[in-house]
Design a protein around this motif. Structure first.
Motif, PDB file in Angstrom:
ATOM      1  N   ALA A   1     -10.291  16.178   3.483  1.00 28.66           N
ATOM      2  CA  ALA A   1      -9.535  15.669   2.674  1.00 28.66           C
ATOM      3  C   ALA A   1      -9.988  14.175   2.290  1.00 28.66           C
ATOM      4  CB  ALA A   1      -8.146  15.656   3.140  1.00 28.66           C
ATOM      5  N   TRP A   2      -9.360  13.602   1.085  1.00 28.79           N
ATOM      6  CA  TRP A   2     -10.124  12.237   0.736  1.00 28.79           C
ATOM      7  C   TRP A   2      -9.330  11.349   1.450  1.00 28.79           C
ATOM      8  CZ3 TRP A   2     -14.197  11.453  -1.792  1.00 28.79           C
ATOM      9  CH2 TRP A   2     -14.316  12.442  -2.899  1.00 28.79           C
ATOM     10  N   SER A   3      -8.030  11.837   2.219  1.00 31.29           N
ATOM     11  CA  SER A   3      -7.525  10.680   3.184  1.00 31.29           C
ATOM     12  C   SER A   3      -6.812  11.396   4.225  1.00 31.29           C
ATOM     13  CB  SER A   3      -6.585   9.863   2.533  1.00 31.29           C
ATOM     14  OG  SER A   3      -5.923   8.854   3.266  1.00 31.29           O
ATOM     15  N   TYR A   4      -6.027  11.070   5.266  1.00 35.44           N
ATOM     16  CA  TYR A   4      -5.267  11.566   6.161  1.00 35.44           C
ATOM     17  C   TYR A   4      -4.098  10.769   6.474  1.00 35.44           C
ATOM     18  CZ  TYR A   4      -9.326  14.592   7.096  1.00 35.44           C
ATOM     19  OH  TYR A   4     -10.438  15.501   6.886  1.00 35.44           O
TER      20      TYR A   4
ATOM     21  N   GLN B   1      -5.716   8.003   8.873  1.00 36.89           N
ATOM     22  CA  GLN B   1      -6.797   7.351   8.874  1.00 36.89           C
ATOM     23  C   GLN B   1      -7.390   7.907   7.523  1.00 36.89           C
ATOM     24  OE1 GLN B   1      -7.014   9.661  11.604  1.00 36.89           O
ATOM     25  NE2 GLN B   1      -7.738  10.851  10.191  1.00 36.89           N
ATOM     26  N   GLY B   2      -8.611   7.151   7.247  1.00 33.32           N
ATOM     27  CA  GLY B   2      -9.455   7.775   6.123  1.00 33.32           C
ATOM     28  C   GLY B   2     -10.212   9.008   6.556  1.00 33.32           C
ATOM     29  N   PRO B   3     -10.990   9.243   5.709  1.00 33.47           N
ATOM     30  CA  PRO B   3     -11.876  10.510   5.843  1.00 33.47           C
ATOM     31  C   PRO B   3     -13.078  10.370   6.775  1.00 33.47           C
ATOM     32  CG  PRO B   3     -12.365   9.722   3.787  1.00 33.47           C
ATOM     33  CD  PRO B   3     -11.206   8.674   4.441  1.00 33.47           C
TER      34      PRO B   3
ATOM     35  N   GLN C   1     -12.923   3.593   4.084  1.00 30.66           N
ATOM     36  CA  GLN C   1     -12.770   5.096   4.413  1.00 30.66           C
ATOM     37  C   GLN C   1     -12.473   5.207   5.815  1.00 30.66           C
ATOM     38  OE1 GLN C   1     -13.072   6.855   1.630  1.00 30.66           O
ATOM     39  NE2 GLN C   1     -13.190   4.840   0.699  1.00 30.66           N
ATOM     40  N   ASP C   2     -12.489   4.214   6.585  1.00 37.70           N
ATOM     41  CA  ASP C   2     -11.905   4.533   7.956  1.00 37.70           C
ATOM     42  C   ASP C   2     -10.215   3.950   8.108  1.00 37.70           C
ATOM     43  OD1 ASP C   2     -12.393   4.636  10.870  1.00 37.70           O
ATOM     44  OD2 ASP C   2     -12.641   2.262  10.803  1.00 37.70           O
ATOM     45  N   LYS C   3     -10.406   2.540   7.903  1.00 34.82           N
ATOM     46  CA  LYS C   3      -8.789   2.107   7.940  1.00 34.82           C
ATOM     47  C   LYS C   3      -8.623   1.321   6.723  1.00 34.82           C
ATOM     48  CE  LYS C   3      -8.263   1.395  12.880  1.00 34.82           C
ATOM     49  NZ  LYS C   3      -7.852   0.363  13.869  1.00 34.82           N
ATOM     50  N   TRP C   4      -7.329   1.012   6.557  1.00 35.77           N
ATOM     51  CA  TRP C   4      -7.040   0.106   5.245  1.00 35.77           C
ATOM     52  C   TRP C   4      -6.377  -1.153   5.897  1.00 35.77           C
ATOM     53  CZ3 TRP C   4      -3.705   3.410   1.405  1.00 35.77           C
ATOM     54  CH2 TRP C   4      -4.447   4.628   0.916  1.00 35.77           C
ATOM     55  N   LEU C   5      -7.206  -1.650   6.606  1.00 32.92           N
ATOM     56  CA  LEU C   5      -6.834  -3.067   7.214  1.00 32.92           C
ATOM     57  C   LEU C   5      -7.660  -4.298   6.729  1.00 32.92           C
ATOM     58  CD1 LEU C   5      -6.469  -2.281  11.211  1.00 32.92           C
ATOM     59  CD2 LEU C   5      -4.407  -2.947   9.507  1.00 32.92           C
ATOM     60  N   ILE C   6      -8.975  -3.966   6.202  1.00 31.20           N
ATOM     61  CA  ILE C   6      -9.789  -4.979   5.815  1.00 31.20           C
ATOM     62  C   ILE C   6      -9.365  -5.961   4.625  1.00 31.20           C
ATOM     63  CG2 ILE C   6     -11.319  -3.618   4.445  1.00 31.20           C
ATOM     64  CD1 ILE C   6     -13.697  -4.997   6.013  1.00 31.20           C
ATOM     65  N   PRO C   7      -8.446  -5.315   3.726  1.00 30.15           N
ATOM     66  CA  PRO C   7      -8.057  -6.083   2.854  1.00 30.15           C
ATOM     67  C   PRO C   7      -7.116  -7.373   3.372  1.00 30.15           C
ATOM     68  CG  PRO C   7      -7.520  -3.998   2.084  1.00 30.15           C
ATOM     69  CD  PRO C   7      -8.036  -3.836   3.467  1.00 30.15           C
TER      70      PRO C   7
ATOM     71  N   TRP D   1      -4.458  10.784  -2.738  1.00 28.78           N
ATOM     72  CA  TRP D   1      -3.970  11.731  -1.918  1.00 28.78           C
ATOM     73  C   TRP D   1      -2.704  11.236  -1.078  1.00 28.78           C
ATOM     74  CZ3 TRP D   1      -2.769  12.035   3.239  1.00 28.78           C
ATOM     75  CH2 TRP D   1      -2.541  13.015   3.906  1.00 28.78           C
ATOM     76  N   GLN D   2      -2.642  10.040  -0.797  1.00 31.28           N
ATOM     77  CA  GLN D   2      -1.675   9.394  -0.134  1.00 31.28           C
ATOM     78  C   GLN D   2      -0.256   9.420  -0.955  1.00 31.28           C
ATOM     79  OE1 GLN D   2      -1.188   7.784   3.076  1.00 31.28           O
ATOM     80  NE2 GLN D   2      -3.132   8.508   3.602  1.00 31.28           N
ATOM     81  N   ALA D   3      -0.301   9.085  -2.268  1.00 30.33           N
ATOM     82  CA  ALA D   3       0.705   9.140  -3.267  1.00 30.33           C
ATOM     83  C   ALA D   3       1.219  10.826  -3.247  1.00 30.33           C
ATOM     84  CB  ALA D   3       0.279   8.769  -4.601  1.00 30.33           C
ATOM     85  N   GLN D   4       0.208  11.815  -3.344  1.00 32.22           N
ATOM     86  CA  GLN D   4       0.602  13.049  -3.622  1.00 32.22           C
ATOM     87  C   GLN D   4       1.415  13.498  -2.383  1.00 32.22           C
ATOM     88  OE1 GLN D   4      -3.118  14.807  -4.173  1.00 32.22           O
ATOM     89  NE2 GLN D   4      -2.864  14.804  -6.490  1.00 32.22           N
TER      90      GLN D   4
END
Length: 546
Positions: A89-92, A95-97, A207-213, A254-257
């Motif tokens: 999947a593009w996301s989970y 975590q990312g893919p 693609q791993d985590k959404w923390l780096i922003p 993917w998250q939105a869906q």
């Protein structure tokens, strides 16, 4: 020869200050830099790299990490990542893919060795130690500072424990370490290719985590407050940002869906951590994760970044750390989340500890501190034979060493479930298995893939991997003291036994769950034959997703 020339020459040969090779900031098109520059506003070139000494530390770190990675069995999360990799999947949900893809590749590699499976994590962890030493060099640290930084990072319990596993931290922390090194190096060189490289690494880390922003927000705030503001005007910085945004779009869709499960998981993490101190202990827990030497240098480095004129041009890094820690505390995140900033703060502390007058106390203090750090980190190395590992009865040793205890018991759990099903008459055997915990499902799917019926779970990301077909009779596996969900979902229930009562992974997991407020028992998992009240297509959405 003038006095100033003599002064500069003496600085060039010191072990702790910058060496010759000053480059004028204006000639590079950069704005004037703060402290640590020469009388003409020049930026010192870095000292020589202590390749031999740092290389020895990196080699020892590699040996320890490889040894740790080759012990025992797969960790519970690693088993889950393998299961996730079988459902691309593009996301989970959590975590990312990237890690599921790496786990899938590791699972199909010939030999099925632990080192082969965890190879990426081992390489990145060892590389992070080297990058930390390079960061100390860029901050103006000589041989002593570089070695001290490398030793501190190599004796960090967080790196030793999680770097030897294939997990999100083993990618996230080294990438943050590398990005901060690139930013520090850019201050000196003004090479915009470094900004582009940082952007590409950010895109990979998303693609791993959404923390780096959070890191970039902190860097931006720091640059606005203390400079260099020119960084924010560089086109290649925004090109890297555009690459990051473009690479993240499929995961966002993917998250939105699926109802933004990653955002929901943030609340679950905060709830679970609340029972072990939550926000009140996050900062102390994060600092302690750096180890004894690392914690001392980290705190000292943060203090010196705030006060030292020598490091003032890098003060934006301190602001970034404050922003990241504040965001993690407010959101109730894990103590491991800010660990990617350990290296640059430790490096700053090492540079200041080996510079000028600070060296006088550092000379006698560093040896016992290093020895204590090595003793602490050795306690986290899994040296015991597998058949001698037992689970303590108190929560904190388990919580600290969950990376070890979570590698035990899963093959035995699969065998016990296989035996329980085989003991049933053929006409009563379940057509599927449903569990209340994603580690349990992951282990059964991995170790029992050829002997067990299809395995499902409504817990965490496993919820999205599918559900039992039709109105199939299932074997429900959950805590023996909490059968609330099967009672709500099953028209008929039959207890057929208990499994996992003496398996370390199961016991450790249940001890942790009990401590954070769940009514679980350490006496094992209940096996319940369940005939659903309605088809699983209707029942599944009523169960907890996260």
């Amino acid at each position: 020869m003038s006095n100033s020339s003599v002064s500069n020459n003496s600085v060039a040969h010191s072990d702790d200050l910058s060496v010759p090779g000053r480059v004028d900031a204006a000639a590079r098109g950069g704005e004037p830099l703060h402290g640590g520059s020469g009388p003409d506003g020049a930026v010192p070139a870095p000292p020589p790299m202590a390749w031999r000494e740092v290389g020895a530390v990196v080699l020892i770190a590699a040996i320890v990490t490889v040894f740790t990675a080759c012990r025992y069995h797969l960790f519970g999360d690693e088993l889950y990542f393998v299961a996730a990799g079988r459902h691309p999947a593009w996301s989970y949900a959590d975590q990312g893919p990237m890690i599921p893809l790496l786990a899938r590749l590791g699972d199909v590699m010939p030999g099925h060795t632990l080192l082969g499976f965890r190879f990426v994590g081992v390489i990145l962890t060892v590389a992070a130690v080297l990058i930390a030493a390079l960061t100390a060099r860029e901050l103006g640290g000589g041989r002593a500072a570089q070695v001290l930084t490398a030793v501190a990072c190599a004796t960090s319990p967080i790196l030793v424990q999680w770097g030897a596993l294939l997990c999100t931290n083993c990618v996230d922390t080294p990438i943050w370490t590398t990005v901060t090194w690139l930013m520090v190096r850019w201050v000196r060189t003004r090479s915009d290719r470094l900004l582009l490289a940082a952007g590409v690494l950010t895109a990979i880390d998303m693609q791993d985590k959404w923390l780096i922003p959070l890191l970039w927000v902190g860097i931006g705030v720091g640059c606005l407050a203390y400079g260099p503001r020119e960084l924010l005007r560089r086109p290649l910085l925004w090109v890297g940002g555009a690459i990051t945004v473009a690479s993240t779009i499929p995961g966002v869709v993917w998250q939105a869906q699926h109802g933004w499960p990653q955002l929901k998981l943030t609340g679950v993490v905060a709830y679970e951590d609340g029972f072990v101190g939550g926000r009140w202990i996050l900062i102390p827990a994060a600092i302690s994760g750096a180890g004894i030497l690392g914690a001392i240098l980290l705190v000292y480095g943060a203090w010196r970044l705030a006060r030292s004129q020598f490091l003032r041009r890098y003060r934006f890094v301190l602001v970034a750390a404050v922003v990241v820690v504040a965001a993690v505390v407010i959101s109730g995140g894990r103590a491991t989340y800010p660990s990617g900033l350990f290296a640059v703060l430790i490096a700053a502390g090492a540079v200041e500890a080996t510079r000028g007058g600070a060296r006088r106390w550092a000379r006698w203090a560093v040896t016992p501190v290093v020895v204590a750090s090595m003793a602490l980190v050795s306690a986290t190395i899994p040296y015991k034979p597998a058949d001698t590992v037992t689970v303590p009865t108190t929560i904190y040793p388990v919580a600290v060493n969950m990376a070890v205890y979570g590698q035990f018991g899963w093959p035995g759990l699969s065998r016990e479930v296989e035996g329980a099903i085989a003991a049933l008459p053929p006409d009563r055997r379940p057509r599927a298995i449903v569990t209340d915990f994603y580690w349990t499902s992951s282990a059964l799917e991995y170790y029992g893939r050829d002997a067990l019926p299809p395995v499902y779970s409504y817990n965490r990301g496993y919820y999205y991997f599918g559900r039992p077909a039709g109105s199939a009779v299932v074997l429900w596996i959950g805590d023996r003291d909490d059968l609330t969900r099967p009672r709500a979902a099953c028209a008929e229930m039959t207890r057929i036994g208990t499994v996992g009562g003496d398996l370390p992974g199961v016991v450790a997991r249940q001890l942790v769950m009990h401590h954070i407020g769940f009514p679980v028992s350490s006496a094992g998992l209940a096996l319940v034959l369940c005939t659903p009240r309605a088809p699983w297509a209707q029942t599944w959405p009523t169960l907890d997703k996260i």
